[in-house]
Scaffold this motif. Structure first.
Motif, PDB file in Angstrom:
ATOM      1  N   LEU A  19     105.022  55.584  66.461  1.00  0.00           N
ATOM      2  CA  LEU A  19     105.156  56.052  65.385  1.00  0.00           C
ATOM      3  C   LEU A  19     105.254  54.970  64.049  1.00  0.00           C
ATOM      4  CD1 LEU A  19     108.009  58.616  66.104  1.00  0.00           C
ATOM      5  CD2 LEU A  19     105.870  59.107  65.024  1.00  0.00           C
ATOM      6  N   GLY A  20     105.821  53.978  64.106  1.00  0.00           N
ATOM      7  CA  GLY A  20     105.938  52.904  63.143  1.00  0.00           C
ATOM      8  C   GLY A  20     104.627  52.371  62.514  1.00  0.00           C
ATOM      9  N   ASP A  21     103.631  51.947  63.660  1.00  0.00           N
ATOM     10  CA  ASP A  21     102.261  51.611  63.540  1.00  0.00           C
ATOM     11  C   ASP A  21     101.429  52.722  62.825  1.00  0.00           C
ATOM     12  OD1 ASP A  21     102.945  49.261  64.707  1.00  0.00           O
ATOM     13  OD2 ASP A  21     101.787  49.828  66.777  1.00  0.00           O
ATOM     14  N   VAL A  51     111.452  60.587  53.616  1.00  0.00           N
ATOM     15  CA  VAL A  51     111.636  61.753  54.647  1.00  0.00           C
ATOM     16  C   VAL A  51     111.930  61.032  56.072  1.00  0.00           C
ATOM     17  CG1 VAL A  51     109.067  61.247  55.119  1.00  0.00           C
ATOM     18  CG2 VAL A  51     110.054  63.448  56.008  1.00  0.00           C
ATOM     19  N   TRP A  52     112.578  61.878  56.615  1.00  0.00           N
ATOM     20  CA  TRP A  52     113.232  61.528  57.979  1.00  0.00           C
ATOM     21  C   TRP A  52     112.372  62.182  58.999  1.00  0.00           C
ATOM     22  CZ3 TRP A  52     117.750  58.306  59.002  1.00  0.00           C
ATOM     23  CH2 TRP A  52     118.291  57.682  58.128  1.00  0.00           C
ATOM     24  N   LEU A  53     112.070  61.361  60.188  1.00  0.00           N
ATOM     25  CA  LEU A  53     111.391  62.038  61.404  1.00  0.00           C
ATOM     26  C   LEU A  53     112.384  61.642  62.556  1.00  0.00           C
ATOM     27  CD1 LEU A  53     107.769  60.621  61.196  1.00  0.00           C
ATOM     28  CD2 LEU A  53     108.738  62.774  60.155  1.00  0.00           C
ATOM     29  N   VAL A  54     113.029  62.592  63.086  1.00  0.00           N
ATOM     30  CA  VAL A  54     114.048  62.764  64.064  1.00  0.00           C
ATOM     31  C   VAL A  54     113.862  63.280  65.277  1.00  0.00           C
ATOM     32  CG1 VAL A  54     116.565  63.036  64.384  1.00  0.00           C
ATOM     33  CG2 VAL A  54     115.834  62.646  61.975  1.00  0.00           C
ATOM     34  N   THR A  55     113.846  62.599  66.663  1.00  0.00           N
ATOM     35  CA  THR A  55     113.616  63.183  67.559  1.00  0.00           C
ATOM     36  C   THR A  55     115.025  62.832  68.744  1.00  0.00           C
ATOM     37  OG1 THR A  55     111.204  62.729  67.522  1.00  0.00           O
ATOM     38  CG2 THR A  55     112.239  63.179  69.962  1.00  0.00           C
ATOM     39  N   GLY A  80     111.996  66.791  65.630  1.00  0.00           N
ATOM     40  CA  GLY A  80     111.218  67.276  66.952  1.00  0.00           C
ATOM     41  C   GLY A  80     109.663  67.157  66.751  1.00  0.00           C
ATOM     42  N   MET A  81     109.296  66.228  66.183  1.00  0.00           N
ATOM     43  CA  MET A  81     107.789  65.938  65.909  1.00  0.00           C
ATOM     44  C   MET A  81     107.144  65.886  67.276  1.00  0.00           C
ATOM     45  SD  MET A  81     105.137  65.419  63.772  1.00  0.00           S
ATOM     46  CE  MET A  81     103.212  64.924  64.102  1.00  0.00           C
ATOM     47  N   ASP A  82     105.801  66.385  67.563  1.00  0.00           N
ATOM     48  CA  ASP A  82     105.256  66.346  68.980  1.00  0.00           C
ATOM     49  C   ASP A  82     105.214  64.845  69.080  1.00  0.00           C
ATOM     50  OD1 ASP A  82     104.725  68.846  69.028  1.00  0.00           O
ATOM     51  OD2 ASP A  82     102.507  68.699  68.562  1.00  0.00           O
ATOM     52  N   ALA A  83     105.393  64.812  70.587  1.00  0.00           N
ATOM     53  CA  ALA A  83     105.622  63.040  71.087  1.00  0.00           C
ATOM     54  C   ALA A  83     104.239  62.294  70.750  1.00  0.00           C
ATOM     55  CB  ALA A  83     106.037  63.020  72.636  1.00  0.00           C
ATOM     56  N   ALA A  84     103.976  61.413  70.417  1.00  0.00           N
ATOM     57  CA  ALA A  84     102.766  60.771  70.010  1.00  0.00           C
ATOM     58  C   ALA A  84     102.058  60.463  71.305  1.00  0.00           C
ATOM     59  CB  ALA A  84     102.745  59.312  69.238  1.00  0.00           C
ATOM     60  N   PRO A  85     100.809  60.818  71.661  1.00  0.00           N
ATOM     61  CA  PRO A  85     100.108  60.201  72.898  1.00  0.00           C
ATOM     62  C   PRO A  85      99.660  58.886  72.595  1.00  0.00           C
ATOM     63  CG  PRO A  85      98.866  61.526  71.328  1.00  0.00           C
ATOM     64  CD  PRO A  85     100.047  61.423  70.843  1.00  0.00           C
ATOM     65  N   ASP A  86      99.195  58.038  73.764  1.00  0.00           N
ATOM     66  CA  ASP A  86      98.823  56.742  73.666  1.00  0.00           C
ATOM     67  C   ASP A  86      97.600  56.618  72.730  1.00  0.00           C
ATOM     68  OD1 ASP A  86      96.941  54.663  74.774  1.00  0.00           O
ATOM     69  OD2 ASP A  86      98.864  54.060  75.668  1.00  0.00           O
ATOM     70  N   ASN A  87      97.480  55.655  71.970  1.00  0.00           N
ATOM     71  CA  ASN A  87      96.502  55.532  70.859  1.00  0.00           C
ATOM     72  C   ASN A  87      94.948  55.521  71.431  1.00  0.00           C
ATOM     73  OD1 ASN A  87      96.613  52.879  71.908  1.00  0.00           O
ATOM     74  ND2 ASN A  87      97.407  51.959  69.847  1.00  0.00           N
ATOM     75  N   LYS A  88      94.966  55.235  72.785  1.00  0.00           N
ATOM     76  CA  LYS A  88      93.693  55.197  73.485  1.00  0.00           C
ATOM     77  C   LYS A  88      93.311  56.583  73.805  1.00  0.00           C
ATOM     78  CE  LYS A  88      93.855  50.376  75.350  1.00  0.00           C
ATOM     79  NZ  LYS A  88      95.283  50.132  74.764  1.00  0.00           N
ATOM     80  N   CYS A  89      94.173  57.494  73.977  1.00  0.00           N
ATOM     81  CA  CYS A  89      93.980  58.814  74.249  1.00  0.00           C
ATOM     82  C   CYS A  89      93.324  59.667  73.479  1.00  0.00           C
ATOM     83  CB  CYS A  89      95.419  59.771  74.449  1.00  0.00           C
ATOM     84  SG  CYS A  89      95.215  61.317  74.987  1.00  0.00           S
ATOM     85  N   THR A  90      92.374  60.626  73.959  1.00  0.00           N
ATOM     86  CA  THR A  90      91.405  61.389  73.074  1.00  0.00           C
ATOM     87  C   THR A  90      92.076  62.461  72.014  1.00  0.00           C
ATOM     88  OG1 THR A  90      91.455  63.219  74.756  1.00  0.00           O
ATOM     89  CG2 THR A  90      89.754  61.527  74.773  1.00  0.00           C
ATOM     90  N   ARG A  94      94.069  63.463  66.635  1.00  0.00           N
ATOM     91  CA  ARG A  94      94.314  64.704  66.320  1.00  0.00           C
ATOM     92  C   ARG A  94      95.860  64.791  65.896  1.00  0.00           C
ATOM     93  NH1 ARG A  94      93.928  69.250  70.866  1.00  0.00           N
ATOM     94  NH2 ARG A  94      91.567  68.134  70.417  1.00  0.00           N
ATOM     95  N   TRP A  95      96.559  64.118  66.705  1.00  0.00           N
ATOM     96  CA  TRP A  95      98.209  64.022  66.623  1.00  0.00           C
ATOM     97  C   TRP A  95      98.265  63.035  65.191  1.00  0.00           C
ATOM     98  CZ3 TRP A  95     100.822  59.598  65.897  1.00  0.00           C
ATOM     99  CH2 TRP A  95     102.183  59.406  65.963  1.00  0.00           C
ATOM    100  N   GLU A  96      97.681  62.179  64.997  1.00  0.00           N
ATOM    101  CA  GLU A  96      97.887  61.324  63.938  1.00  0.00           C
ATOM    102  C   GLU A  96      97.555  62.145  62.186  1.00  0.00           C
ATOM    103  OE1 GLU A  96      96.980  56.713  63.343  1.00  0.00           O
ATOM    104  OE2 GLU A  96      95.310  57.886  62.976  1.00  0.00           O
ATOM    105  N   LYS A  97      96.447  63.058  62.604  1.00  0.00           N
ATOM    106  CA  LYS A  97      96.094  63.692  61.464  1.00  0.00           C
ATOM    107  C   LYS A  97      97.210  64.634  61.165  1.00  0.00           C
ATOM    108  CE  LYS A  97      92.368  66.697  59.834  1.00  0.00           C
ATOM    109  NZ  LYS A  97      91.139  67.611  60.027  1.00  0.00           N
TER     110      LYS A  97
END
Length: 343
Positions: A19-21, A51-55, A80-90, A94-97
């Motif tokens: 998330l930070g990156d 803005v705060w992102l809280v999980t 409850g933002m969707d969990a980030a997939p690994d940055n090598k994941c296809t 889409r998640w980052e967008k």
């Protein structure tokens, strides 16, 4: 252009790093990246974020006062933002967008000029919705319609915008079914209702659901509506993995309200609510938030795919449609029936 700041609360160290990156790569400033256990009223007070992102995980230790302070403040909170997939994941791009879209929306950050035509979620200034003259001075307790508002991830922001847009004095009541941790159930009233003309209430046994009320469906236990819209809290858990079950709330309210029933499904994960609306008779008022403006579009998309949704719009458009719908009901069923005007 000023750089907007983001605070992240997440107990998963890998998620914190991803998330930070991503936040910094997308052009925002990361001002906090902390586990849930560190969240305190002092930290909330001293963190200057846009803005705060809280999980929150089930086993997290959480200071309820801190979360209440966050939700009742003026800074938007995405829970409850969707969990980030690994940055090598296809699916990472889409998640980052989706993250970028949500951060821009919550901070009113415009897209670059080349992208402006592709941002249907961009916030607009809307004129206030006027109360129909039919309802001016109406002193009525029994609602002519009871609408279920169903939501999950991104729901509090969308439902708040919807309620804030409604003019005071409409003869309607709501039952708000929001997937949320039970610890935040009380705070939801203040967070969503603080600028609204409609009164948000947690469920109390034997209380009456009247015009202008928004009943927060209890997270842990089922409820029923009986008699003249009286609330009966039951000692029974909801079926299914989520509390409250939106399908279950739809069943309860429809079985009681019948012709007065309506349903709006807002932003959220999963398909909760789709089974409930599929069982409704043809002609039932079933509406959905436009997926383009959702924090997570899967819930309204699932509803739309049932073929039972009769209207789609953003929160403001849904508020305008409800105002017109209530006016139509009044003219058809009540205007020429003076004995119905007291209640």
């Amino acid at each position: 252009m000023a750089v907007h700041s983001v605070a992240v609360v997440n107990s998963d160290l890998l998620q914190q790093r991803i998330l930070g990156d991503a936040i910094e790569r997308l052009g925002f400033k990361l001002v906090l990246n902390a586990p849930t256990a560190r969240l305190s009223p002092e930290l909330v007070e001293n963190t200057r974020a846009d803005v705060w992102l809280v999980t929150v995980q089930d086993d997290d230790e959480l200071c309820a006062d801190s979360f209440d302070q966050l939700l009742s403040g003026d800074v938007p909170v995405l829970v409850g933002m969707d969990a980030a997939p690994d940055n090598k994941c296809t699916t990472f791009l889409r998640w980052e967008k989706k993250l970028l879209t949500k951060l821009r929306d919550l901070t009113d950050t415009p897209a670059p000029a080349a992208e402006v035509s592709q941002v249907p979620w961009e916030r607009k200034s809307h004129p206030p919705i006027e109360l129909p003259v039919e309802f001016a001075g109406l002193n009525r307790q029994v609602p002519i319609a009871i609408f279920v508002l169903g939501a999950s991830l991104g729901g509090p922001e969308a439902v708040k915008e919807f309620l804030d847009a409604l003019p005071a004095g409409l003869p309607v009541a709501f039952v708000y079914a929001q997937h949320i941790d039970e610890r935040f159930e009380q705070a939801l009233c203040q967070a969503v209702g603080r600028h609204s003309a409609y009164q948000l209430n947690n469920a109390e046994n034997a209380a009456t659901l009247s015009c202008g009320d928004v009943l927060i469906a209890p997270v842990a236990t089922r409820f029923d509506l009986v008699g003249l819209d009286r609330i009966s809290v039951l000692d029974q858990p909801w079926d299914g993995p989520y509390g409250p079950s939106i399908d279950g709330v739809i069943d309860v309210v429809y079985n009681h309200a019948q012709r007065r029933f309506g349903c709006i499904l807002f932003s959220g994960m999963g398909s909760d609510g789709s089974e409930g609306i599929s069982a409704m008779p043809e002609g039932t008022q079933i509406w959905a938030q436009s997926p383009a403006g959702c924090g997570n579009a899967s819930m309204p998309e699932s509803a739309i795919n049932t073929g039972r949704v009769t209207y789609i719009g953003d929160s403001y458009q849904l508020a305008g449609r409800l105002t017109e719908h209530l006016k139509e009901i009044w003219k058809e069923d009540y205007e020429r029936k003076p004995d119905h005007q007291c209640g």
